[in-house]
Design a protein around this motif. Structure first.
Motif, PDB file in Angstrom:
ATOM      1  N   PHE A 181       0.829  -1.206   0.000  1.00  0.00           N
ATOM      2  CA  PHE A 181       0.000   0.000   0.000  1.00  0.00           C
ATOM      3  C   PHE A 181       0.865   1.260   0.000  1.00  0.00           C
ATOM      4  CE2 PHE A 181      -3.567  -2.694   1.506  1.00  0.00           C
ATOM      5  CZ  PHE A 181      -4.533  -2.248   0.616  1.00  0.00           C
ATOM      6  N   SER A 182       1.929   1.244   0.788  1.00  0.00           N
ATOM      7  CA  SER A 182       2.811   2.405   0.862  1.00  0.00           C
ATOM      8  C   SER A 182       3.440   2.695  -0.496  1.00  0.00           C
ATOM      9  CB  SER A 182       3.895   2.159   1.912  1.00  0.00           C
ATOM     10  OG  SER A 182       4.799   3.239   1.958  1.00  0.00           O
ATOM     11  N   GLU A 183       3.873   1.647  -1.172  1.00  0.00           N
ATOM     12  CA  GLU A 183       4.512   1.803  -2.480  1.00  0.00           C
ATOM     13  C   GLU A 183       3.537   2.340  -3.516  1.00  0.00           C
ATOM     14  OE1 GLU A 183       6.460  -1.099  -5.892  1.00  0.00           O
ATOM     15  OE2 GLU A 183       6.375  -1.783  -3.811  1.00  0.00           O
ATOM     16  N   LEU A 184       2.314   1.797  -3.529  1.00  0.00           N
ATOM     17  CA  LEU A 184       1.316   2.248  -4.502  1.00  0.00           C
ATOM     18  C   LEU A 184       0.846   3.669  -4.224  1.00  0.00           C
ATOM     19  CD1 LEU A 184      -0.932  -0.960  -4.820  1.00  0.00           C
ATOM     20  CD2 LEU A 184       0.548  -0.011  -6.593  1.00  0.00           C
ATOM     21  N   SER A 185       0.756   4.023  -2.954  1.00  0.00           N
ATOM     22  CA  SER A 185       0.201   5.324  -2.570  1.00  0.00           C
ATOM     23  C   SER A 185       1.201   6.460  -2.681  1.00  0.00           C
ATOM     24  CB  SER A 185      -0.329   5.267  -1.131  1.00  0.00           C
ATOM     25  OG  SER A 185      -1.280   4.243  -0.971  1.00  0.00           O
ATOM     26  N   GLU A 186       2.491   6.135  -2.580  1.00  0.00           N
ATOM     27  CA  GLU A 186       3.525   7.157  -2.462  1.00  0.00           C
ATOM     28  C   GLU A 186       3.414   8.278  -3.495  1.00  0.00           C
ATOM     29  OE1 GLU A 186       6.416   9.367  -0.962  1.00  0.00           O
ATOM     30  OE2 GLU A 186       5.566   7.562  -0.024  1.00  0.00           O
ATOM     31  N   PRO A 187       3.230   7.978  -4.787  1.00  0.00           N
ATOM     32  CA  PRO A 187       3.191   9.081  -5.770  1.00  0.00           C
ATOM     33  C   PRO A 187       1.852   9.801  -5.849  1.00  0.00           C
ATOM     34  CG  PRO A 187       3.105   6.950  -6.887  1.00  0.00           C
ATOM     35  CD  PRO A 187       3.195   6.667  -5.431  1.00  0.00           C
ATOM     36  N   LEU A 188       0.893   9.422  -5.012  1.00  0.00           N
ATOM     37  CA  LEU A 188      -0.478   9.916  -5.191  1.00  0.00           C
ATOM     38  C   LEU A 188      -0.984  10.800  -4.058  1.00  0.00           C
ATOM     39  CD1 LEU A 188      -2.042   6.565  -6.468  1.00  0.00           C
ATOM     40  CD2 LEU A 188      -1.103   8.423  -7.836  1.00  0.00           C
ATOM     41  N   TRP A 189      -0.151  11.066  -3.068  1.00  0.00           N
ATOM     42  CA  TRP A 189      -0.655  11.788  -1.901  1.00  0.00           C
ATOM     43  C   TRP A 189      -1.014  13.244  -2.190  1.00  0.00           C
ATOM     44  CZ3 TRP A 189      -2.652   9.437   1.990  1.00  0.00           C
ATOM     45  CH2 TRP A 189      -2.204   8.165   2.338  1.00  0.00           C
ATOM     46  N   GLU A 190      -0.607  13.763  -3.313  1.00  0.00           N
ATOM     47  CA  GLU A 190      -0.987  15.134  -3.651  1.00  0.00           C
ATOM     48  C   GLU A 190      -2.317  15.211  -4.396  1.00  0.00           C
ATOM     49  OE1 GLU A 190       2.161  17.233  -5.551  1.00  0.00           O
ATOM     50  OE2 GLU A 190       3.534  17.029  -3.843  1.00  0.00           O
ATOM     51  N   LEU A 191      -2.950  14.064  -4.657  1.00  0.00           N
ATOM     52  CA  LEU A 191      -4.305  14.055  -5.204  1.00  0.00           C
ATOM     53  C   LEU A 191      -5.294  14.475  -4.119  1.00  0.00           C
ATOM     54  CD1 LEU A 191      -4.217  10.686  -7.198  1.00  0.00           C
ATOM     55  CD2 LEU A 191      -3.931  12.995  -8.114  1.00  0.00           C
ATOM     56  N   ASP A 192      -6.526  14.736  -4.518  1.00  0.00           N
ATOM     57  CA  ASP A 192      -7.535  15.144  -3.535  1.00  0.00           C
ATOM     58  C   ASP A 192      -7.871  14.009  -2.575  1.00  0.00           C
ATOM     59  OD1 ASP A 192      -7.836  17.768  -4.572  1.00  0.00           O
ATOM     60  OD2 ASP A 192      -9.113  16.992  -6.172  1.00  0.00           O
ATOM     61  N   TRP A 193      -8.034  12.795  -3.139  1.00  0.00           N
ATOM     62  CA  TRP A 193      -8.384  11.636  -2.309  1.00  0.00           C
ATOM     63  C   TRP A 193      -7.449  10.480  -2.629  1.00  0.00           C
ATOM     64  CZ3 TRP A 193     -14.412  11.010  -3.197  1.00  0.00           C
ATOM     65  CH2 TRP A 193     -15.055  12.196  -2.839  1.00  0.00           C
ATOM     66  N   VAL A 194      -7.119   9.702  -1.594  1.00  0.00           N
ATOM     67  CA  VAL A 194      -6.429   8.422  -1.744  1.00  0.00           C
ATOM     68  C   VAL A 194      -7.293   7.364  -1.059  1.00  0.00           C
ATOM     69  CG1 VAL A 194      -4.408   7.057  -1.116  1.00  0.00           C
ATOM     70  CG2 VAL A 194      -4.126   9.419  -1.895  1.00  0.00           C
ATOM     71  N   ILE A 195      -7.657   6.314  -1.801  1.00  0.00           N
ATOM     72  CA  ILE A 195      -8.625   5.336  -1.291  1.00  0.00           C
ATOM     73  C   ILE A 195      -8.022   3.939  -1.310  1.00  0.00           C
ATOM     74  CG2 ILE A 195     -10.918   4.326  -1.610  1.00  0.00           C
ATOM     75  CD1 ILE A 195     -11.768   6.926  -2.984  1.00  0.00           C
ATOM     76  N   TRP A 196      -8.096   3.268  -0.167  1.00  0.00           N
ATOM     77  CA  TRP A 196      -7.712   1.869  -0.057  1.00  0.00           C
ATOM     78  C   TRP A 196      -8.986   1.015   0.037  1.00  0.00           C
ATOM     79  CZ3 TRP A 196      -3.223   1.741   4.122  1.00  0.00           C
ATOM     80  CH2 TRP A 196      -2.168   2.521   3.653  1.00  0.00           C
ATOM     81  N   PRO A 197      -8.951  -0.246  -0.391  1.00  0.00           N
ATOM     82  CA  PRO A 197     -10.183  -1.051  -0.505  1.00  0.00           C
ATOM     83  C   PRO A 197     -10.672  -1.646   0.813  1.00  0.00           C
ATOM     84  CG  PRO A 197      -8.307  -2.302  -1.266  1.00  0.00           C
ATOM     85  CD  PRO A 197      -7.791  -0.931  -0.952  1.00  0.00           C
ATOM     86  N   GLU A 198     -11.607  -2.556   0.700  1.00  0.00           N
ATOM     87  CA  GLU A 198     -12.250  -3.187   1.861  1.00  0.00           C
ATOM     88  C   GLU A 198     -11.229  -3.912   2.737  1.00  0.00           C
ATOM     89  OE1 GLU A 198     -15.802  -6.463   2.832  1.00  0.00           O
ATOM     90  OE2 GLU A 198     -15.008  -6.260   0.797  1.00  0.00           O
ATOM     91  N   ALA A 199     -11.335  -3.652   4.054  1.00  0.00           N
ATOM     92  CA  ALA A 199     -10.465  -4.318   5.040  1.00  0.00           C
ATOM     93  C   ALA A 199      -9.005  -4.274   4.604  1.00  0.00           C
ATOM     94  CB  ALA A 199     -10.922  -5.751   5.271  1.00  0.00           C
ATOM     95  N   ALA A 200      -8.597  -3.128   4.057  1.00  0.00           N
ATOM     96  CA  ALA A 200      -7.236  -3.015   3.523  1.00  0.00           C
ATOM     97  C   ALA A 200      -6.190  -3.164   4.615  1.00  0.00           C
ATOM     98  CB  ALA A 200      -7.074  -1.668   2.808  1.00  0.00           C
ATOM     99  N   ILE A 201      -6.393  -2.500   5.741  1.00  0.00           N
ATOM    100  CA  ILE A 201      -5.435  -2.568   6.841  1.00  0.00           C
ATOM    101  C   ILE A 201      -5.632  -3.889   7.588  1.00  0.00           C
ATOM    102  CG2 ILE A 201      -4.720  -1.501   9.017  1.00  0.00           C
ATOM    103  CD1 ILE A 201      -5.550   1.180   7.830  1.00  0.00           C
ATOM    104  N   PRO A 202      -4.608  -4.704   7.700  1.00  0.00           N
ATOM    105  CA  PRO A 202      -4.776  -6.058   8.244  1.00  0.00           C
ATOM    106  C   PRO A 202      -4.786  -6.124   9.767  1.00  0.00           C
ATOM    107  CG  PRO A 202      -2.520  -5.740   7.550  1.00  0.00           C
ATOM    108  CD  PRO A 202      -3.242  -4.465   7.205  1.00  0.00           C
ATOM    109  N   TYR A 203      -5.169  -5.039  10.410  1.00  0.00           N
ATOM    110  CA  TYR A 203      -5.319  -5.022  11.869  1.00  0.00           C
ATOM    111  C   TYR A 203      -6.710  -4.489  12.193  1.00  0.00           C
ATOM    112  CZ  TYR A 203      -0.177  -4.637  11.514  1.00  0.00           C
ATOM    113  OH  TYR A 203       1.143  -4.803  11.195  1.00  0.00           O
TER     114      TYR A 203
END
Length: 507
Positions: A255-277
């Protein structure tokens, strides 16, 4: 010849009903052969003509077995691959599931054989109305399984333009009426009677398609200024590793790798139960992302399992952080996937009844939904997007619709593609952009007209970047939902029942 036909007629009707049931799913994703739905309805309608109640029930059950056997047999993938079940148990449970659905599908047709099957109006208008009434019944009975509605097969035709007014059931009814008109034409030329002049049947078909084309020019909702840039994370985490503690760090690294270049967009969205905790265990990570998102003015949205310590319950949730806020807890749960019906009796019998995610409860309803820097989001988790009335209700005062999912349970089967198609219909019904973020596809952006703006692949690890706009206004369907169509169908059935009492005809 007539005697020979009479002898073989039961088998011909059985073949026609079964073939018709098998054709209907071919009109839907991934095949999208829209004429197959109309032809399938025609075959089923012609097989049921002049049936006794028991015969109508039997033929409809055969059609239902074919319909769901072709259309939803993909549940076998989840049971066999991820339910820790042997092939024999998986096949048995799949067969029982399809048989149960076929029984629910067939039940209304007992009434068809008793009250509708011996008049032309009953065989055409009555059949169409009863079919749609059955679809409506399946939307809520036993919590509902709103899948394989015949109207979905017309999503790429003018008939889909009835959806903002009458919803998916309106599209289904229009589809059934076209099949009924073809049957009406067939009866006219077969019997050379004045029953239903060809002009009336052809006129009905032309009127339905013409009205659909005219409605395509109507915009029930309007876009607000300013486009919203969004990045959807599709991590393609293997389902068999998703809840393994040894895989957690790899999941977060992805997730960190995929999200890294996108944090300057308006929204960043991860899917269902993305965080494994669970939520409280993930608090340090969420705080870190929250602070980072706020510094950039970015809205961070993710699916997560929310643990309620006080109530000893777990909820499937979506949360917004950074420049966003709010939580949404899932209201429509997947039987056996998220909870076990008759839990005390079934737990422990076989491994499938002990899936690690089958401990989810219905969470408290938060009408406010999610707020993404002033944009109001109607949130739906996975299975919820297939419930038309639920989505119409929660999106009425919202700007966009967001649905997150994890369809990895169903492998490369047709299930995820059907799921995405139904999300398209929700966009048409509500006149809203639909954003869909999934673990393994299909993720993408859908316009208020149901067009796919952009989508990712299946079982691909990627970030999908797109834009949506806030929509204002309300479609008629969002106001009255499915009740007008249900009442219309029951009224048509009533009229056809009365008509049959005084106007019967036989072959």
């Amino acid at each position: 010849m007539d005697l020979l036909f009479a002898r073989w007629r039961p088998w011909i009707c059985l073949i026609a009903a079964t073939l018709g049931g098998a054709l209907v799913p071919l009109s839907m994703a991934p095949y999208s052969l829209w004429p197959a739905g109309i032809i399938g309805l025609f075959f089923i309608a012609i097989a049921l003509r002049n049936s006794t109640p028991k015969r109508a029930l039997f033929l409809a059950f055969a059609a239902g077995l074919a319909l769901f056997g072709v259309g939803v047999s993909w549940v076998h993938v989840a049971i066999a691959q991820f339910g820790n079940s042997s092939q024999s148990i998986a096949l048995t449970l799949t067969a029982l599931f399809i048989t149960g659905l076929a029984a629910v599908f067939a039940a209304p047709f007992y009434l068809y054989g008793r009250y509708l099957s011996r008049s032309l109006f009953g065989q055409t208008l009555g059949f169409a109305a009863l079919w749609v009434a059955g679809e409506w019944l399946r939307s809520w009975l036993f919590t509902g399984f709103p899948w394989l509605y015949v109207g979905y097969g017309q999503i790429n035709t003018p008939l889909s333009n009835f959806a903002p007014i009458f919803g998916i059931f309106g599209v289904s009814l229009a589809t059934c009426l076209i099949a009924a008109s073809i049957l009406w034409l067939r009866e006219h030329y077969r019997t050379h009677t004045s029953h239903g002049a060809p002009a009336l049947a052809l006129g009905g078909i032309i009127l339905l398609y013409g009205a659909g084309l005219a409605l395509a020019q109507v915009s029930w909702t309007q876009a607000k200024p300013h486009k919203i840039s969004i990045g959807l994370m599709q991590p393609n985490i293997p389902q068999e590793h998703k809840w393994e503690p040894s895989y957690y760090s790899q999941t977060l690294d992805t997730f960190s790798e995929l999200s890294e270049p996108l944090w300057e967009l308006d929204w960043v969205i991860w899917p269902e139960a993305a965080i494994p905790y669970p939520y409280h265990q993930a608090a340090p990570l969420l705080d870190q992302i929250d602070q980072y998102s706020k510094t950039l003015g970015t809205v961070f949205i993710t699916g997560i399992i929310y643990d309620d310590y006080e109530a000893y319950k777990y909820y499937n949730a979506i949360i917004a952080r950074g420049a966003g806020s709010g939580e949404y807890f899932k209201q429509r749960l997947v039987p056996f996937g998220e909870y076990v019906p008759f839990e005390e009796q079934l737990r422990g019998i076989i491994a499938f009844f002990n899936l690690p995610t089958s401990i989810i409860h219905i969470g408290p309803f938060n009408k406010a939904g999610l707020n993404a820097n002033g944009v109001l989001i109607a949130a739906a988790i996975c299975y919820e997007i297939v419930y038309p009335d639920l989505i119409a209700e929660i999106s009425r005062d919202k700007d966009v619709i967001l649905t997150i999912s994890n369809d990895a349970w169903f492998g490369y089967s047709n299930g995820p593609l059907q799921h995405f198609e139904m999300a398209r219909m929700r966009a048409i019904e509500t006149g809203r952009y639909v954003i869909r973020a999934t673990n393994n596809g299909v993720s993408g952006f859908i316009s208020p007209k149901g067009d796919v703006i952009k989508h990712g692949g299946r079982f691909t690890r990627e970030a999908i970047v797109g834009e949506v706009q806030r929509m204002k206004g309300t479609t008629p369907f969002m106001v009255w939902q499915s009740w007008p169509m249900a009442l219309t169908c029951f009224f048509i059935i009533f009229c056809c029942v009365v008509h049959q009492r005084y106007n019967k005809f036989d072959e």
